[in-house]
Design a protein around this motif. Structure first.
Motif, short mmCIF file in Angstrom:
data_model
loop_
_atom_site.label_atom_id
_atom_site.label_comp_id
_atom_site.label_asym_id
_atom_site.label_seq_id
_atom_site.Cartn_x
_atom_site.Cartn_y
_atom_site.Cartn_z
N ASN A 14 0.80 -1.24 0.00
CA ASN A 14 0.00 0.00 0.00
C ASN A 14 0.82 1.28 0.00
O ASN A 14 0.29 2.35 -0.24
N ARG A 15 2.13 1.18 0.26
CA ARG A 15 2.94 2.41 0.20
C ARG A 15 4.40 2.04 0.02
O ARG A 15 4.77 0.85 0.06
N ILE A 17 8.10 1.13 -1.09
CA ILE A 17 8.67 0.23 -2.11
C ILE A 17 7.62 -0.77 -2.58
O ILE A 17 7.56 -1.13 -3.76
N ARG A 37 -2.82 -3.68 5.64
CA ARG A 37 -3.37 -4.16 6.90
C ARG A 37 -4.52 -3.31 7.44
O ARG A 37 -5.01 -3.58 8.54
N ASN A 41 -5.78 2.14 4.48
CA ASN A 41 -4.54 2.05 3.69
C ASN A 41 -4.79 1.41 2.33
O ASN A 41 -4.19 1.78 1.33
N ASN A 60 -3.36 -8.53 7.59
CA ASN A 60 -2.14 -8.24 8.34
C ASN A 60 -1.17 -9.39 8.08
O ASN A 60 -1.56 -10.56 8.10
N MET A 61 0.07 -9.04 7.85
CA MET A 61 1.12 -10.02 7.57
C MET A 61 1.21 -11.09 8.68
O MET A 61 1.55 -12.24 8.43
N ASN A 81 7.57 -8.15 1.02
CA ASN A 81 8.03 -6.77 1.19
C ASN A 81 7.70 -6.18 2.55
O ASN A 81 8.48 -5.41 3.11
N TYR A 147 15.61 -5.49 13.79
CA TYR A 147 15.52 -5.40 12.33
C TYR A 147 16.67 -6.16 11.67
O TYR A 147 16.47 -6.93 10.72
N LYS A 151 16.24 -9.47 9.31
CA LYS A 151 16.67 -9.47 7.91
C LYS A 151 17.79 -10.51 7.69
O LYS A 151 17.86 -11.12 6.61
N GLY A 178 18.58 -0.70 -1.31
CA GLY A 178 19.30 0.56 -1.13
C GLY A 178 18.63 1.39 -0.05
O GLY A 178 17.77 0.90 0.68
N VAL A 180 16.12 4.12 0.57
CA VAL A 180 15.03 4.56 -0.30
C VAL A 180 14.13 5.55 0.43
O VAL A 180 13.84 5.40 1.63
N THR A 182 11.25 6.55 1.68
CA THR A 182 9.92 6.08 2.09
C THR A 182 9.66 6.51 3.53
O THR A 182 10.55 7.04 4.21
N GLN A 185 12.16 5.52 6.21
CA GLN A 185 13.31 6.39 6.41
C GLN A 185 12.93 7.65 7.19
O GLN A 185 13.79 8.25 7.83
N1 NAP Z 1 13.36 2.32 2.73
C1 NAP Z 1 14.57 1.82 2.82
O1 NAP Z 1 15.57 2.56 2.77
C2 NAP Z 1 14.79 0.34 2.95
C3 NAP Z 1 16.11 -0.11 2.99
C4 NAP Z 1 16.35 -1.47 3.07
C5 NAP Z 1 15.28 -2.36 3.10
N2 NAP Z 1 14.00 -1.89 3.08
C6 NAP Z 1 12.92 -2.87 3.09
O2 NAP Z 1 12.02 -2.60 2.03
C7 NAP Z 1 10.71 -3.04 2.38
C8 NAP Z 1 9.72 -1.91 2.21
O3 NAP Z 1 10.12 -0.84 3.05
P1 NAP Z 1 9.60 0.65 2.87
O4 NAP Z 1 10.77 1.52 2.99
O5 NAP Z 1 8.72 0.76 1.68
O6 NAP Z 1 8.78 0.77 4.22
P2 NAP Z 1 7.44 1.53 4.62
O7 NAP Z 1 7.27 2.75 3.79
O8 NAP Z 1 7.49 1.65 6.09
O9 NAP Z 1 6.31 0.48 4.18
C9 NAP Z 1 6.24 -0.76 4.83
C10 NAP Z 1 5.05 -1.51 4.31
O10 NAP Z 1 4.94 -2.72 5.06
C11 NAP Z 1 3.63 -2.79 5.59
N3 NAP Z 1 3.55 -3.55 6.82
C12 NAP Z 1 4.31 -3.43 7.93
N4 NAP Z 1 3.89 -4.28 8.87
C13 NAP Z 1 2.84 -4.96 8.33
C14 NAP Z 1 1.99 -5.98 8.79
N5 NAP Z 1 2.09 -6.49 10.02
N6 NAP Z 1 1.04 -6.43 7.94
C15 NAP Z 1 0.89 -5.93 6.71
N7 NAP Z 1 1.67 -4.96 6.20
C16 NAP Z 1 2.63 -4.49 7.03
C17 NAP Z 1 3.23 -1.35 5.82
O11 NAP Z 1 1.84 -1.24 6.02
P3 NAP Z 1 1.21 0.03 6.83
O12 NAP Z 1 1.07 1.13 5.81
O13 NAP Z 1 -0.08 -0.48 7.34
O14 NAP Z 1 2.17 0.38 7.93
C18 NAP Z 1 3.73 -0.74 4.52
O15 NAP Z 1 2.85 -1.02 3.47
C19 NAP Z 1 10.83 -3.56 3.81
O16 NAP Z 1 11.03 -4.95 3.78
C20 NAP Z 1 12.07 -2.86 4.32
O17 NAP Z 1 12.66 -3.56 5.38
C21 NAP Z 1 13.73 -0.56 2.99
#
Ligand code: NAP
Length: 247
Positions: A14-15, A17, A37, A41, A60-61, A81, A147, A151, A178, A180, A182, A185
């Protein structure tokens, strides 16, 4: 790049990556589904997607039954993801309960989704799983013990699936996207706890970049990389996925 005829599920689509990946997979021709979830959203994501066709599911995951119901639709592609960065804090400053919630969300739930997806993929003779990894899988960062541990575990799950099911047509990748731009961050910057939290927002990559690479991993062109932990910052991977070289 074409994924036409393929069905895909993106968790936490939903948001961030996840949402960019829903777009990239749909633009590559896949029939895309995603989970969110909350109903709010889910609706917000559908609004953001506009004309891009994608089916949202409320799950929910960490809800095994809700996730199994979605996964039993049977997908060619699963992108694990969804993840949380919380709890952020040094080990003496976080609760064991919050630590366990992180591991449940980021690792155990990804295991359950993988297991359920695999039952269908193995029966059909193939499938692709992309586990969204992180540099944190391989390098500790202060304040991120949960975290990083989650991972790191996910990276070993990637290798385990490859070992056990790679010869049955299952292509699995760990993919570090990388740093990113979002909401994750935003939380990291607010913490100020480690060097990642001090990176300026302007230096972060747009979510479209990892999303394009994830879609490329879902194509046969990525076959030789199956079973590996990959990083979007790899010049070879960027070139293969059609991303511009890093400065
Ligand atoms: N951004 C970075 O720099 C970065 C770097 C390395 C790895 N990553 C990885 O990339 C992936 C995406 O990250 P992002 O930056 O896009 O993060 P984000 O903007 O925080 O988005 C996380 C997503 O996961 C969902 N989520 C979290 N817990 C959940 C649950 N229990 N059930 C269902 N959905 C759930 C969130 O839903 P809600 O909207 O409901 O919270 C949201 O859609 C993650 O695996 C993260 O660890 C990100």
């Amino acid at each position: 790049m074409t994924l036409s005829g393929k069905t895909a599920l993106v968790t936490g689509g939903n948001r961030g990556i996840g949402l960019a990946t829903v777009r990239a997979l749909a633009q590559a021709g896949a029939e895309v589904h995603f989970t969110a979830r909350s109903a709010a959203n889910l609706a917000a994501a559908q609004r953001d997607l506009g004309d891009i066709p994608a089916t949202g599911h409320l799950a929910n995951m960490t809800d095994r039954i809700a996730m199994a119901t979605v996964l039993d639709l049977g997908f060619d592609i699963l992108v694990n993801n969804a993840a949380v960065i919380a709890p952020i804090g040094r080990i003496l400053d976080v609760s064991a309960e919050d630590w366990a919630t992180s591991i449940d969300t980021n690792l155990t739930s990804a295991f359950h989704a993988t297991q359920r997806a695999l039952t269908h993929m193995v029966a059909r003779g193939g499938g692709t799983i992309v586990n969204i990894s992180s540099g944190a899988a391989h390098r500790p960062q202060e304040g991120w013990s949960a975290y990083c541990a989650g991972k790191a575990g996910l990276a070993m799950l990637t290798r385990s699936v490859h070992l056990e099911y790679g010869h049955q047509g299952i292509r699995i990748f760990g993919f570090a996207p990388g740093v990113v731009d979002t909401d994750m961050q935003v939380s990291i910057r607010a913490s100020g706890i480690n060097p990642v939290s001090r990176l300026p927002r302007e230096s972060l990559a747009p979510p479209q970049e990892p999303a394009q690479a994830i879609a490329w991993l879902c194509t046969a062109a990525a076959d030789p990389l199956a079973g590996q932990e990959l990083d979007v910052r790899s010049p070879e991977l960027r070139a293969a996925a059609g991303l511009p070289p890093l400065p």
